[in-house]
Design an enzyme around this catalytic site. Sequence first.
Site, PDB file in Angstrom:
ATOM      1  N   SER A   1     -10.009   2.146   2.844  1.00 53.79           N
ATOM      2  CA  SER A   1      -9.114   2.922   2.026  1.00 53.79           C
ATOM      3  C   SER A   1      -8.091   2.088   1.252  1.00 53.79           C
ATOM      4  O   SER A   1      -7.494   2.586   0.306  1.00 53.79           O
ATOM      5  CB  SER A   1      -8.344   3.921   2.899  1.00 53.79           C
TER       6      SER A   1
ATOM      7  N   SER B   1     -10.262  -0.370   6.962  1.00 54.47           N
ATOM      8  CA  SER B   1      -9.662  -0.286   5.626  1.00 54.47           C
ATOM      9  C   SER B   1      -8.985  -1.531   5.101  1.00 54.47           C
ATOM     10  O   SER B   1      -8.582  -1.556   3.936  1.00 54.47           O
ATOM     11  CB  SER B   1      -8.648   0.847   5.581  1.00 54.47           C
TER      12      SER B   1
ATOM     13  N   LYS C   1       0.863  -1.186   0.000  1.00 56.04           N
ATOM     14  CA  LYS C   1       0.000   0.000   0.000  1.00 56.04           C
ATOM     15  C   LYS C   1       0.902   1.239   0.000  1.00 56.04           C
ATOM     16  O   LYS C   1       1.943   1.245   0.681  1.00 56.04           O
ATOM     17  CB  LYS C   1      -0.893  -0.026   1.247  1.00 56.04           C
TER      18      LYS C   1
HETATM   19  N1  GLN Z   1     -13.402   4.453   6.224  1.00 58.68           N
HETATM   20  C1  GLN Z   1     -12.801   4.891   7.455  1.00 58.68           C
HETATM   21  C2  GLN Z   1     -12.328   6.312   7.307  1.00 58.68           C
HETATM   22  O1  GLN Z   1     -12.614   6.876   6.319  1.00 58.68           O
HETATM   23  C3  GLN Z   1     -11.662   3.981   7.819  1.00 58.68           C
HETATM   24  C4  GLN Z   1     -10.457   4.203   6.989  1.00 58.68           C
HETATM   25  C5  GLN Z   1      -9.297   3.364   7.403  1.00 58.68           C
HETATM   26  O2  GLN Z   1      -9.440   2.344   8.059  1.00 58.68           O
HETATM   27  N2  GLN Z   1      -8.112   3.846   7.063  1.00 58.68           N
HETATM   28  O3  GLN Z   1     -11.690   6.848   8.132  1.00 58.68           O
END
Ligand code: GLN
EC number: 6.3.5.7
Length: 485
Positions: free
Chosen positions: A151, A175, A76
């Site tokens: 994400s 995410s 990532k």
């Molecule tokens: N969807 C959540 C957010 O927007 C979690 C994102 C994540 O786990 N990095 O913060």
Amino acid sequence: MHNKSIAELSAALQSKDISSVELTQHFIERIKKYDNDLNSFITQTPDLALEAAKVADASIANGSAGALTGIPLAQKDIFCTNGVRTSCGSKMLDNFTAPYDATVVSNLNAAGMPMLGKLNMDEFAMGSSNENSFYGAVKNPWDTDRVPGGSSGGSAACVAARLAPVATGTDTGGSIRQPASMCGITGIKPTYGRVSRFGIVSYASSLDQAGVFGRSAEDCAMLLEPMAGFDEKDSTCIDKPVPNYAANLNDSLQGLKIGLPKEYFSNGIDGNIEKLIDEAIAEYKKLGAEVIEISLPNSHLSIPAYYVIAPAECSSNLSRYDGVRYGYRCEDPKDLTDMYMRSRGEAFGEEVLRRIMVGTYALSAGYYDAYYLQAQKIRRLISEDFTKAFEQVDVIMGPTAPTTAFKIGEKTDDPVTMYLSDIYTIAVNLAGLPGISVPVGMADKLPAGLQIIGNYFDEAKILNVAHQYQQNTDWHLQMPAAYQA
Ligand code: GLN
């Protein structure tokens, strides 16, 4: 070749049926063929990968190779990689090349795994659909009109289309698990503190944790092991031995106590997904598990608490991007204030700006007690709910996400609806627990995942529980038809 497990690839490399250079080349070709459309990579590093593959082949030849030596992976783009751009999905870091490796990256390099490139993601890991990336949306390989989740959408899409055998991700509120669910693969977020955060671009430091995407729980177990462990460069990293995660995968589930939180099966869940979860639970009963209804009474407060705590931490973490030392700087600033304001205003996307504003507000003198402190109290209540539940059960199960992959653009105008995508995953981060998502079937031709939550440092247990399901079903072996060749 691309549909083989890590264990099979490892055996093929050790017996010299294939070389790491050939295997790496195979995935480089797949990326060339398919990724223009999927957009799962931000940066491809074929030359570096082939160089590392040559080194891996040499260590296989001289007998010094480990189980993962020569197996390619993708990272990532939130992990700092020495000499390769780390953008974090943002215009702010489009020109940033880290002068060092994240601990996860150096651990996996040391394991001999060639890196194919850096994967697309929501800007600074803020999002649930991968539509917030400066580099454009990632597409879901099961239906390219749909999002892969976020994400870590690039990581999930890349592994689902078999453009890499495994990939890393990070999970602050879901995410890893949510995109794994939407792309029909397996993804584990370990206990907070299990994996070093050193060299991971910070979003919300008390929640961020790195983990793995793979085809199966077994593949995840094999990759997690070298990633995990103490690191003196991260003061929140726990000094506790890392078990051999692959060793316990075949333990029997006879007598396993599974907790089903009644709050996870009430309104809001898609009926098709509920049916798939019920079928998965029935499979566990066949394997000898016992099902117990439990309650997590404060779980409905997890989204509101998270959307105070995560923005508060991000507003502080992202204050370092000021256009002075690295990252984007605006053209011809009038003075210092103008440089700060325009550099930040021009380089951060809309969602990142929204969170910085929310977080700054929640931390400001007049509102700290009313919002931030309240949210921290709720966080404590949420983790106490889990502690009580784990007095009765070994693992907790439920859906990973309330829906399957939605259409690109469907939720972009409504941030609150978007935030609800993580309704089942966020509480796990607030409590710091480990969780894994496992594919359990298809609803209208789209994959859905079961979430298995474990007690602190029970990664081996949830991997075992996931693996036993996968030994008796084949949902994890399905792959999107368009990427089979
Ligand atoms: N969807 C959540 C957010 O927007 C979690 C994102 C994540 O786990 N990095 O913060």
